[in-house]
Design an enzyme around this catalytic site. Structure first.
Site, mmCIF file in Angstrom:
data_model
loop_
_atom_site.group_PDB
_atom_site.id
_atom_site.type_symbol
_atom_site.label_atom_id
_atom_site.label_comp_id
_atom_site.label_asym_id
_atom_site.label_seq_id
_atom_site.Cartn_x
_atom_site.Cartn_y
_atom_site.Cartn_z
ATOM 1 N N LYS A 10 0.817 -1.213 0.000
ATOM 2 C CA LYS A 10 0.000 0.000 0.000
ATOM 3 C C LYS A 10 0.858 1.273 0.000
ATOM 4 O O LYS A 10 2.068 1.219 0.249
ATOM 5 C CB LYS A 10 -0.940 -0.042 1.208
ATOM 6 C CG LYS A 10 -1.946 -1.204 1.156
ATOM 7 C CD LYS A 10 -3.006 -1.060 2.239
ATOM 8 C CE LYS A 10 -3.989 -2.223 2.205
ATOM 9 N NZ LYS A 10 -5.111 -2.008 3.164
ATOM 10 N N TYR A 50 -12.369 -2.586 -4.124
ATOM 11 C CA TYR A 50 -12.906 -2.774 -2.769
ATOM 12 C C TYR A 50 -14.439 -2.724 -2.749
ATOM 13 O O TYR A 50 -15.021 -2.423 -1.701
ATOM 14 C CB TYR A 50 -12.341 -1.701 -1.843
ATOM 15 C CG TYR A 50 -10.921 -1.965 -1.376
ATOM 16 C CD1 TYR A 50 -10.631 -3.082 -0.597
ATOM 17 C CD2 TYR A 50 -9.876 -1.083 -1.668
ATOM 18 C CE1 TYR A 50 -9.335 -3.326 -0.135
ATOM 19 C CE2 TYR A 50 -8.588 -1.315 -1.205
ATOM 20 C CZ TYR A 50 -8.326 -2.439 -0.441
ATOM 21 O OH TYR A 50 -7.056 -2.681 0.029
ATOM 22 N N PHE A 58 -16.002 2.962 6.625
ATOM 23 C CA PHE A 58 -14.614 3.343 6.335
ATOM 24 C C PHE A 58 -14.308 3.390 4.832
ATOM 25 O O PHE A 58 -13.168 3.664 4.452
ATOM 26 C CB PHE A 58 -13.631 2.391 7.040
ATOM 27 C CG PHE A 58 -13.772 0.923 6.676
ATOM 28 C CD1 PHE A 58 -13.224 0.411 5.505
ATOM 29 C CD2 PHE A 58 -14.440 0.047 7.524
ATOM 30 C CE1 PHE A 58 -13.340 -0.931 5.175
ATOM 31 C CE2 PHE A 58 -14.560 -1.305 7.198
ATOM 32 C CZ PHE A 58 -14.010 -1.792 6.026
ATOM 33 N N ARG A 86 -1.441 -14.342 4.326
ATOM 34 C CA ARG A 86 -2.178 -13.711 5.427
ATOM 35 C C ARG A 86 -1.445 -13.865 6.754
ATOM 36 O O ARG A 86 -1.470 -12.960 7.592
ATOM 37 C CB ARG A 86 -3.606 -14.246 5.490
ATOM 38 C CG ARG A 86 -4.406 -13.773 4.268
ATOM 39 C CD ARG A 86 -5.845 -14.191 4.293
ATOM 40 N NE ARG A 86 -6.617 -13.531 5.332
ATOM 41 C CZ ARG A 86 -7.103 -12.295 5.237
ATOM 42 N NH1 ARG A 86 -6.869 -11.567 4.157
ATOM 43 N NH2 ARG A 86 -7.816 -11.780 6.205
ATOM 44 N N THR A 92 -5.361 -7.313 10.430
ATOM 45 C CA THR A 92 -5.684 -6.083 9.695
ATOM 46 C C THR A 92 -5.305 -4.828 10.481
ATOM 47 O O THR A 92 -4.747 -3.883 9.922
ATOM 48 C CB THR A 92 -7.197 -6.047 9.382
ATOM 49 O OG1 THR A 92 -7.535 -7.229 8.667
ATOM 50 C CG2 THR A 92 -7.571 -4.839 8.539
ATOM 51 N N ARG A 103 2.644 -6.292 9.098
ATOM 52 C CA ARG A 103 1.905 -5.151 9.640
ATOM 53 C C ARG A 103 2.453 -4.712 10.992
ATOM 54 O O ARG A 103 2.510 -3.511 11.286
ATOM 55 C CB ARG A 103 0.414 -5.478 9.711
ATOM 56 C CG ARG A 103 -0.226 -5.406 8.313
ATOM 57 C CD ARG A 103 -1.586 -6.004 8.308
ATOM 58 N NE ARG A 103 -2.326 -5.772 7.062
ATOM 59 C CZ ARG A 103 -3.313 -6.539 6.637
ATOM 60 N NH1 ARG A 103 -3.678 -7.605 7.355
ATOM 61 N NH2 ARG A 103 -3.934 -6.262 5.516
ATOM 62 N N ASN A 113 -2.079 0.234 6.589
ATOM 63 C CA ASN A 113 -1.645 -1.047 7.172
ATOM 64 C C ASN A 113 -0.731 -1.851 6.249
ATOM 65 O O ASN A 113 -0.672 -3.072 6.324
ATOM 66 C CB ASN A 113 -2.857 -1.853 7.664
ATOM 67 C CG ASN A 113 -3.749 -2.355 6.542
ATOM 68 O OD1 ASN A 113 -3.615 -1.934 5.401
ATOM 69 N ND2 ASN A 113 -4.657 -3.262 6.868
ATOM 70 N N HIS A 116 -2.155 -5.537 1.494
ATOM 71 C CA HIS A 116 -3.435 -6.231 1.326
ATOM 72 C C HIS A 116 -3.130 -7.621 0.806
ATOM 73 O O HIS A 116 -2.197 -7.800 0.031
ATOM 74 C CB HIS A 116 -4.325 -5.495 0.301
ATOM 75 C CG HIS A 116 -5.490 -6.324 -0.144
ATOM 76 N ND1 HIS A 116 -6.654 -6.396 0.569
ATOM 77 C CD2 HIS A 116 -5.628 -7.182 -1.196
ATOM 78 C CE1 HIS A 116 -7.483 -7.245 -0.038
ATOM 79 N NE2 HIS A 116 -6.884 -7.730 -1.116
ATOM 80 N N GLU A 127 -9.462 -10.921 -7.614
ATOM 81 C CA GLU A 127 -8.490 -9.844 -7.435
ATOM 82 C C GLU A 127 -7.309 -9.960 -8.403
ATOM 83 O O GLU A 127 -6.821 -8.948 -8.909
ATOM 84 C CB GLU A 127 -8.004 -9.828 -5.985
ATOM 85 C CG GLU A 127 -9.108 -9.385 -5.022
ATOM 86 C CD GLU A 127 -8.699 -9.411 -3.568
ATOM 87 O OE1 GLU A 127 -9.548 -9.074 -2.716
ATOM 88 O OE2 GLU A 127 -7.532 -9.752 -3.263
HETATM 89 P P1 CMP Z 1 -7.501 -4.668 3.345
HETATM 90 O O1 CMP Z 1 -7.022 -6.060 3.589
HETATM 91 O O2 CMP Z 1 -6.848 -3.932 2.243
HETATM 92 O O3 CMP Z 1 -9.080 -4.702 3.072
HETATM 93 C C1 CMP Z 1 -9.913 -3.597 3.371
HETATM 94 C C2 CMP Z 1 -9.198 -2.518 4.132
HETATM 95 O O4 CMP Z 1 -10.027 -1.592 4.789
HETATM 96 C C3 CMP Z 1 -8.387 -3.134 5.238
HETATM 97 O O5 CMP Z 1 -7.292 -3.830 4.693
HETATM 98 C C4 CMP Z 1 -8.055 -1.893 6.080
HETATM 99 O O6 CMP Z 1 -6.877 -1.248 5.646
HETATM 100 C C5 CMP Z 1 -9.243 -0.967 5.804
HETATM 101 N N1 CMP Z 1 -10.068 -0.722 6.982
HETATM 102 C C6 CMP Z 1 -10.295 0.473 7.566
HETATM 103 N N2 CMP Z 1 -11.100 0.356 8.614
HETATM 104 C C7 CMP Z 1 -11.402 -0.959 8.733
HETATM 105 C C8 CMP Z 1 -12.201 -1.721 9.642
HETATM 106 N N3 CMP Z 1 -12.849 -1.159 10.651
HETATM 107 N N4 CMP Z 1 -12.287 -3.062 9.456
HETATM 108 C C9 CMP Z 1 -11.645 -3.660 8.418
HETATM 109 N N5 CMP Z 1 -10.883 -2.975 7.523
HETATM 110 C C10 CMP Z 1 -10.754 -1.652 7.684
#
Ligand code: CMP
Length: 140
Positions: A10, A50, A58, A86, A92, A103, A113, A116, A127
């Protein structure tokens, strides 16, 4: 089983200049980079990627962050690649990520973070196809 998964480094991690460090973790875990490109996502590209989160509170921040700078997008291939990636990424929310995960070591916040990774075989297929045509993937 051999799998492919989509990984994104990211904007926060690209800005920190840790693409290589993150690639090393993939390689040390036995995952191969079989396709890669650097992109500065448009709003439309990020929203489409997304789309499953469209109704979440969010979503706007997520799209704003993901379009804030270039990202590195790659396909990782290897045994159990989806779960393995993962595991390497960690939770996350970086505050909940286990020590030694990507992370925990490189991320700042739940939005910034660092990485992805696809969360299931179905999302991996969608994806990977979202960013790469089959002739851009080089299995070896
Ligand atoms: P990612 O795996 O890229 O998938 C969705 C992204 O939304 C996640 O990582 C986070 O960076 C972002 N995000 C922000 N707020 C939240 C939340 N409350 N729960 C999950 N993902 C979130």
């Amino acid at each position: 089983a051999n799998q492919r998964t989509l990984s994104i480094i990211k904007p926060d991690a690209v800005a920190k200049n840790v693409i290589g460090e993150i690639y090393s973790r993939f390689e040390q875990a036995g995952l191969k980079v079989v396709a890669a490109k650097m992109l500065h996502l448009s709003k439309e590209q990020a929203e489409g990627f997304y789309a499953e989160h469209k109704e979440r509170g969010f979503f706007g921040e997520l799209v704003g962050f993901m379009t804030s700078g270039p990202v590195m997008v790659q396909v990782l291939e290897g045994d159990d690649a989806i779960a393995k990636n993962r595991e390497l990424m960690g939770a996350t929310n970086p505050k909940e990520a286990a020590p030694g995960t990507i992370r925990a070591d490189f991320a700042q916040s739940i939005d910034a973070n660092a990485v992805h990774g696809s969360d299931s075989p179905e999302s991996a297929e969608r994806e990977v196809a979202y960013f790469f045509s089959s002739d851009e993937i080089c299995p070896r």
